[in-house]
Design a protein around this motif. Structure first.
Motif, mmCIF file in Angstrom:
data_model
loop_
_atom_site.group_PDB
_atom_site.id
_atom_site.type_symbol
_atom_site.label_atom_id
_atom_site.label_comp_id
_atom_site.label_asym_id
_atom_site.label_seq_id
_atom_site.Cartn_x
_atom_site.Cartn_y
_atom_site.Cartn_z
ATOM 1 N N GLU A 94 -6.647 45.715 -14.667
ATOM 2 C CA GLU A 94 -7.738 45.701 -13.709
ATOM 3 C C GLU A 94 -9.048 45.232 -14.332
ATOM 4 O O GLU A 94 -9.814 44.488 -13.705
ATOM 5 N N ALA A 95 -9.343 45.680 -15.559
ATOM 6 C CA ALA A 95 -10.617 45.312 -16.186
ATOM 7 C C ALA A 95 -10.729 43.808 -16.370
ATOM 8 O O ALA A 95 -11.790 43.222 -16.158
ATOM 9 N N ALA A 96 -9.632 43.180 -16.749
ATOM 10 C CA ALA A 96 -9.656 41.724 -16.936
ATOM 11 C C ALA A 96 -9.797 41.003 -15.606
ATOM 12 O O ALA A 96 -10.559 40.036 -15.467
ATOM 13 N N LEU A 97 -9.080 41.458 -14.599
ATOM 14 C CA LEU A 97 -9.140 40.813 -13.287
ATOM 15 C C LEU A 97 -10.529 40.916 -12.676
ATOM 16 O O LEU A 97 -10.974 40.014 -11.953
ATOM 17 N N SER A 98 -11.231 42.010 -12.980
ATOM 18 C CA SER A 98 -12.541 42.226 -12.374
ATOM 19 C C SER A 98 -13.593 41.261 -12.884
ATOM 20 O O SER A 98 -14.665 41.129 -12.270
ATOM 21 N N ASP A 158 -2.489 33.658 -7.698
ATOM 22 C CA ASP A 158 -1.406 33.339 -8.631
ATOM 23 C C ASP A 158 -1.183 34.475 -9.636
ATOM 24 O O ASP A 158 -0.036 34.825 -9.955
ATOM 25 N N LEU A 159 -2.276 35.026 -10.140
ATOM 26 C CA LEU A 159 -2.136 36.126 -11.106
ATOM 27 C C LEU A 159 -1.525 37.362 -10.455
ATOM 28 O O LEU A 159 -0.681 38.044 -11.051
ATOM 29 N N ASP A 160 -1.933 37.644 -9.235
ATOM 30 C CA ASP A 160 -1.346 38.794 -8.525
ATOM 31 C C ASP A 160 0.150 38.594 -8.287
ATOM 32 O O ASP A 160 0.949 39.529 -8.420
ATOM 33 N N THR A 161 0.521 37.383 -7.949
ATOM 34 C CA THR A 161 1.943 37.094 -7.742
ATOM 35 C C THR A 161 2.738 37.326 -9.021
ATOM 36 O O THR A 161 3.835 37.911 -8.997
ATOM 37 N N GLY A 162 2.193 36.876 -10.158
ATOM 38 C CA GLY A 162 2.885 37.061 -11.416
ATOM 39 C C GLY A 162 3.022 38.526 -11.802
ATOM 40 O O GLY A 162 4.069 38.956 -12.314
ATOM 41 N N LEU A 163 1.999 39.307 -11.535
ATOM 42 C CA LEU A 163 2.067 40.731 -11.868
ATOM 43 C C LEU A 163 3.012 41.479 -10.928
ATOM 44 O O LEU A 163 3.684 42.434 -11.334
ATOM 45 N N ARG A 164 3.077 41.035 -9.713
ATOM 46 C CA ARG A 164 3.913 41.704 -8.713
ATOM 47 C C ARG A 164 5.361 41.232 -8.789
ATOM 48 O O ARG A 164 6.299 42.052 -8.747
ATOM 49 N N ASP A 199 4.152 33.657 -14.587
ATOM 50 C CA ASP A 199 4.457 34.571 -15.703
ATOM 51 C C ASP A 199 3.144 35.176 -16.210
ATOM 52 O O ASP A 199 2.294 34.474 -16.785
ATOM 53 N N PRO A 200 2.930 36.468 -16.005
ATOM 54 C CA PRO A 200 1.644 37.070 -16.379
ATOM 55 C C PRO A 200 1.359 37.079 -17.880
ATOM 56 O O PRO A 200 0.195 37.160 -18.279
ATOM 57 N N VAL A 201 2.375 36.954 -18.721
ATOM 58 C CA VAL A 201 2.116 36.999 -20.167
ATOM 59 C C VAL A 201 1.423 35.731 -20.662
ATOM 60 O O VAL A 201 0.994 35.667 -21.812
ATOM 61 N N THR A 202 1.297 34.736 -19.783
ATOM 62 C CA THR A 202 0.521 33.558 -20.179
ATOM 63 C C THR A 202 -0.964 33.871 -20.294
ATOM 64 O O THR A 202 -1.720 33.115 -20.903
ATOM 65 N N LEU A 203 -1.397 35.007 -19.715
ATOM 66 C CA LEU A 203 -2.796 35.417 -19.799
ATOM 67 C C LEU A 203 -2.961 36.855 -20.292
ATOM 68 O O LEU A 203 -3.964 37.176 -20.915
ATOM 69 N N PHE A 204 -1.963 37.698 -20.025
ATOM 70 C CA PHE A 204 -2.074 39.120 -20.361
ATOM 71 C C PHE A 204 -0.993 39.516 -21.373
ATOM 72 O O PHE A 204 0.163 39.106 -21.246
#
Length: 389
Positions: free
Chosen positions: A214-218, A230-236, A243-248
């Protein structure tokens, strides 16, 4: 040496005051005289030779009359003294071996002394000391480290990251200076927002353990088309495309857990004029994560993640943006020691004692600690190896 008495020879066998059993051998008599004279000289302030002769004559007369105990010259007192000396010599012989060994050992490793009074050697001190902050890309990969096995007590043993800063301390902001028409205050805001993004995406304990970052998304601008969706889709619903690990940096808590509370960090930021009427920040950081299996074994392994980001703080007077938010222009990553082609939204560290969850490596070997080169990617169809973790 003291003179022998001059009043004639000592009584012989059958003569007055003596017999063959009480005669004194010459060598023992000479030894006695030498010892007596030495003792007298050390204690008598005047005429030591004359006094020695007097004492010697008196002792001889007493011996002739049988007034001295048997064996007074060579008896128990001398034997005990010699015995004590012998034991002392033996003791020092044993202690000498121990002390010699200790001296050699301390010379080889002075840190064994309590408190290490000599201090570590120059090379050892340099190896243990933290690195200075990185202000620009290094010119070469870190040197080789001792091939030590990481443990729970020392999860970064054998890794160049052992000298890196811990967590947020490794994200040091450059001095904020005005860039063109952008004030120093706005530049400082952009730097702080970039740090918040890096921390929230890679260092936040909950996010690293698989929670939503959440802190990063904010920090990201919700008005940037398609990004948060796109990021929400990857996390969900993670997939190869999302693929969320490309950023997180995220680990599956059902499979691994952190080996301690420290994540090592090293990198730098640079600033320049942005394309959106504001300031652009380029960030290049590497994070090292020591982990163990969640099912109990204490074998420690490490996953190394290098992230390169380009973000901007745009001019809200000219563009439809949210003040105080970042535009994420580009982001790239290089991940060392994580199974390839697994798209479940988590990093998957590999342990030496188990087989890989992904395909066998087929791509080129790379050093995940080499920050001197730009990130390079193939066609996406290969799975490389790392030269160290």
């Amino acid at each position: 040496m003291a003179d022998r008495p001059s009043e004639g020879p000592r009584p012989g066998p059958g003569e007055e005051g003596g017999s063959s059993s009480s005669s004194i051998p010459d060598d023992m008599w000479e030894k006695f005289l030498e010892d007596s004279e030495r003792d007298i000289r050390s204690s008598a302030p005047k005429e030591p030779s004359a006094r020695a002769r007097m004492v010697t004559e008196r002792l001889r007369e007493q011996d002739t009359r049988g007034e001295l105990p048997p064996g007074w010259r060579t008896g128990p007192a001398w034997q005990e003294m010699d015995g004590r000396a012998a034991r002392r010599r033996k003791l020092w012989a044993v202690l000498g071996v121990v002390v010699t060994a200790a001296v050699v050992l301390v010379a080889l490793k002075p840190s064994l002394l309590p408190g290490d009074p000599f201090g570590p050697g120059e090379s050892e001190a340099a190896e243990a000391s933290p690195l200075p902050d990185e202000t620009a890309a290094p010119t070469a990969a870190p040197g080789a480290s001792d091939p030590e096995t990481p443990t729970l007590d020392r999860p970064f043993a054998g890794s160049p990251a052992e000298r890196w800063a811990d967590g947020e301390a490794g994200i040091v902001l450059p001095e904020a200076k005005a860039v063109g028409a952008v004030s120093a205050d706005r530049v400082e805001q952009a730097l702080k927002l970039t740090k918040k993004l890096l921390v929230g995406a890679n260092l936040d304990p909950k996010a690293v353990r698989g929670a939503r970052p959440e802190a990063a998304l904010s920090v990201l601008d919700p008005k940037q088309p398609g990004l948060l969706d796109d990021l929400d889709t990857g996390l969900r619903s993670p997939s190869r495309k999302h693929d969320p690990v490309t950023l997180f940096s995220r680990f599956d808590p059902a499979k691994v857990r952190p080996a301690g509370d420290v994540i090592k960090t090293r990198g730098h930021m640079t600033i320049k004029k942005g394309t959106q009427g504001g300031v652009a920040v380029h960030a290049d950081y590497t994070f090292v994560y020591p982990v163990v299996r969640a099912d109990g074994p204490t074998e420690v392994t490490r996953t190394i993640v290098r992230r390169v980001l380009d973000v901007e703080v745009a001019d809200p007077a000219r563009y439809k943006v949210t003040p105080g938010r970042l535009l994420l222009m580009n982001y790239d990553q290089e991940i060392g020691n994580s199974s390839c082609f697994v798209y479940d939204g988590y990093l998957h560290p590999e342990f030496a004692s188990s087989t890989s969850a992904g395909p066998d490596p087929s791509g080129p070997a790379t050093d995940p600690y080499d920050r001197s080169k730009p990130l390079e990617h193939g066609d996406g169809g290969d799975c490389g190896t790392v030269t160290r973790t």
